[in-house]
Design an enzyme around this catalytic site. Structure first.
Site, PDB file in Angstrom:
ATOM      1  CG  ASP A 227      -0.221  -2.123   6.624  1.00  0.00           C
ATOM      2  OD1 ASP A 227      -1.329  -2.092   7.711  1.00  0.00           O
ATOM      3  OD2 ASP A 227       0.614  -1.408   5.926  1.00  0.00           O
TER       4      ASP A 227
ATOM      5  NE  ARG B  27     -10.489  -3.063  -2.962  1.00  0.00           N
ATOM      6  CZ  ARG B  27      -9.489  -2.407  -2.378  1.00  0.00           C
ATOM      7  NH1 ARG B  27      -8.500  -2.879  -1.506  1.00  0.00           N
ATOM      8  NH2 ARG B  27     -10.385  -1.775  -0.946  1.00  0.00           N
TER       9      ARG B  27
ATOM     10  CG  PHE C 196      -1.351   0.977   1.291  1.00  0.00           C
ATOM     11  CD1 PHE C 196      -3.527   0.789   0.733  1.00  0.00           C
ATOM     12  CD2 PHE C 196      -1.707   1.878   2.250  1.00  0.00           C
ATOM     13  CE1 PHE C 196      -4.432   1.503   0.587  1.00  0.00           C
ATOM     14  CE2 PHE C 196      -2.872   3.402   2.097  1.00  0.00           C
ATOM     15  CZ  PHE C 196      -4.271   2.743   0.898  1.00  0.00           C
TER      16      PHE C 196
ATOM     17  CE1 TYR D 265      -9.358   2.824   6.366  1.00  0.00           C
ATOM     18  CE2 TYR D 265      -8.216   4.314   8.131  1.00  0.00           C
ATOM     19  CZ  TYR D 265      -8.495   3.289   6.839  1.00  0.00           C
ATOM     20  OH  TYR D 265      -7.100   3.550   6.547  1.00  0.00           O
ATOM     21  CE  LYS D 266      -8.432  -0.224   4.954  1.00  0.00           C
ATOM     22  NZ  LYS D 266      -6.501  -0.003   4.315  1.00  0.00           N
TER      23      LYS D 266
HETATM   24  C1  LIG Z   1      -6.225   0.660   3.616  1.00  0.00           C
HETATM   25  C2  LIG Z   1      -4.214   1.036   4.195  1.00  0.00           C
HETATM   26  C3  LIG Z   1      -3.495   1.276   4.983  1.00  0.00           C
HETATM   27  C4  LIG Z   1      -4.336   3.281   5.141  1.00  0.00           C
HETATM   28  O1  LIG Z   1      -3.243   3.989   6.658  1.00  0.00           O
HETATM   29  P1  LIG Z   1      -3.475   5.385   7.153  1.00  0.00           P
HETATM   30  O2  LIG Z   1      -2.267   6.258   7.286  1.00  0.00           O
HETATM   31  O3  LIG Z   1      -4.258   3.839   8.330  1.00  0.00           O
HETATM   32  O4  LIG Z   1      -4.941   5.519   6.449  1.00  0.00           O
HETATM   33  C5  LIG Z   1      -2.376   1.330   4.611  1.00  0.00           C
HETATM   34  N1  LIG Z   1      -2.089   0.632   4.792  1.00  0.00           N
HETATM   35  C6  LIG Z   1      -2.220  -0.588   4.569  1.00  0.00           C
HETATM   36  C7  LIG Z   1      -1.924  -2.061   3.783  1.00  0.00           C
HETATM   37  C8  LIG Z   1      -3.644  -0.182   3.887  1.00  0.00           C
HETATM   38  O5  LIG Z   1      -4.280  -1.343   3.507  1.00  0.00           O
END
Ligand SMILES: *Cc1c(COP(=O)(O)O)cnc(C)c1O
Length: 418
Positions: A203, A377, A128, A228-229
């Protein structure tokens, strides 16, 4: 009833988690396949939102820091999350965003490795983006002589550890890939990294609340995740940090704010860190959001992560069967692994019109999402989806593909958030 409808009905009747839907507050006639991006509202969270605003803030005002124990929320919520990720009590705290938490952890971990002159942060190049950006930012700050991001293909992580292990300070990986749902083997890679003297940061954005995790037994050093997921904490709900208790004494994170101080209300001149996981706190927690998250986590009471994983795989598999039977010759190609061991809870398809197909699905109340450049997705959250939902979603997708409805101009308009 078609054969597939009958199968959906049999699977729904045998579903041990089917009662959980009652705990959610979802719009009628919507099939929500985006719990992997923004988990839906639970009834409990809705009640708490009203309570925390009207009663706690509205009536009890500042007294609520004590009377409603607002001050302990980061730890209380952290401990609830700890149970879902296989972490021991007081090794998880809730705060900030994944991005900010990565900065704290990467900085602290680089510090720990300093004497060894290890320079590289190893990551996957399809991570990400924010994870990569945060490592790049830290590298800018510290200088590439001290810290530099090395990103390689996901299938080259092992060989890179073998070849360059002595130069790597930290391995930072996302457990489940956000685009294709591919899963890394945490215990295996953690062990390999440790054998080279490398610290690991996992992560868990796409695995917390959906995959069984055992951070303690797997000997993980650090982890971050968002809430939030799959944890349904609400838009922008604060994230979490895990650090192995064996490391806490030696860590020093750079965002040394007063909430991470040993005694914030002593108002001392000099920073003296909290020796627990709370050392990762920086400023005042967002109480409204964290309270809503606290209530949302109750949906996981009395449900095992293994039961959630089993239903997630069954939903995935049934949906794929529906697609195979309903749209056999389609231009949709699967962009995720078929193997249970190596796929999270999402199905991804590649299609040149993926964005427009997603918009057409949404116009039929099947909520999915799109990830550039060409990924559709579909996330299958087992706590509120039925097998009938999976069947219905597949028939809507069939209609959109066969009619080529996605070519209509209305579905080509790009929005800010996809
Ligand atoms: C959704 C997601 C994030 C989001 O990061 P935020 O700083 O909380 O906005 C980070 N890493 C991964 C792998 C994600 O899927």
């Amino acid at each position: 009833m078609t054969n597939l409808q009958e199968r959906a009905s049999l699977l729904d009747n045998a579903d041990a988690l089917s009662h959980k839907i009652e705990e959610f507050s979802l719009p009628k006639d919507t099939i929500y396949l985006d719990g992997n991006s923004l988990g839906p509202l639970t009834k409990n969270a809705q009640l708490r939102a009203q309570e925390v605003v009207q009663q706690q803030w509205g009536q009890s005002l500042i007294a609520s820091w004590n009377s409603h124990d607002w001050i302990s929320l980061p730890s209380i919520v952290g401990n609830k999350i700890a149970q879902l990720v296989g972490a021991s009590a007081n090794s998880v705290v809730c705060c900030d965003s994944i991005s900010v938490n990565l900065f704290k952890i990467l900085s602290a971990a680089v510090q720990l490795q300093k004497t060894e002159k290890r320079r590289l942060i190893l990551s996957q190049n399809d991570n990400f983006p924010t994870d990569l950006y945060m490592a790049q930012g830290l590298s800018q700050l510290l200088g590439t002589n001290n810290c530099e991001l090395l990103s390689v293909a996901s299938n080259e992580i092992e060989s890179t550890l073998e070849a360059k292990g002595n130069d790597i300070s930290i391995m930072m990986l996302s457990h489940v890939n956000f685009k294709n749902g591919a899963i890394f083997d945490i215990p295996k890679l953690t062990q390999l990294a440790h054998s080279k003297g490398v610290l690991v940061v996992w992560d868990l954005a796409h695995s917390a609340g959906i995959l069984p995790l055992d951070l303690s037994a797997w000997n993980v050093d650090f982890a971050v995740g968002c809430t939030y997921k799959y944890l349904n904490g609400g838009p922008g709900a604060p994230a979490f940090i895990y650090a192995a208790p064996r490391l806490l004494a030696d860590l020093q994170q750079p965002l040394s704010g007063w909430m991470g101080h040993k005694s914030p209300f002593a108002f001392d001149h000099d920073y003296d860190k909290n020796t627990g996981i709370e050392q990762f706190l920086s400023g005042t927690p967002s109480i409204i959001s964290m309270s809503v998250l606290d209530a949302a986590l109750d949906v996981f009471n009395k449900v095992s992560m293994q039961a959630i994983r089993n239903k997630s795989l069954a939903l995935n598999e049934f949906f794929q069967t529906c697609i195979k039977e309903l749209i056999p010759q389609s231009s949709l190609s699967l962009a995720c692994s078929l193997d249970h061991q190596t796929r999270g809870s999402q199905i991804s398809f590649k299609h040149e019109h993926a964005y427009a197909i997603c918009q057409a699905l949404i116009s039929h109340n099947v909520i999915a999402d799109f990830r550039a450049p060409n990924i559709l997705r579909l996330g299958f959250s087992p706590l509120f989806l039925s097998f009938k939902n999976a069947y219905d979603a597949a028939t809507v997708l069939q209609d959109i593909i066969e009619s080529k409805k996605f070519l209509h101009t209305e579905f080509q308009i790009k929005h800010k958030v996809t």
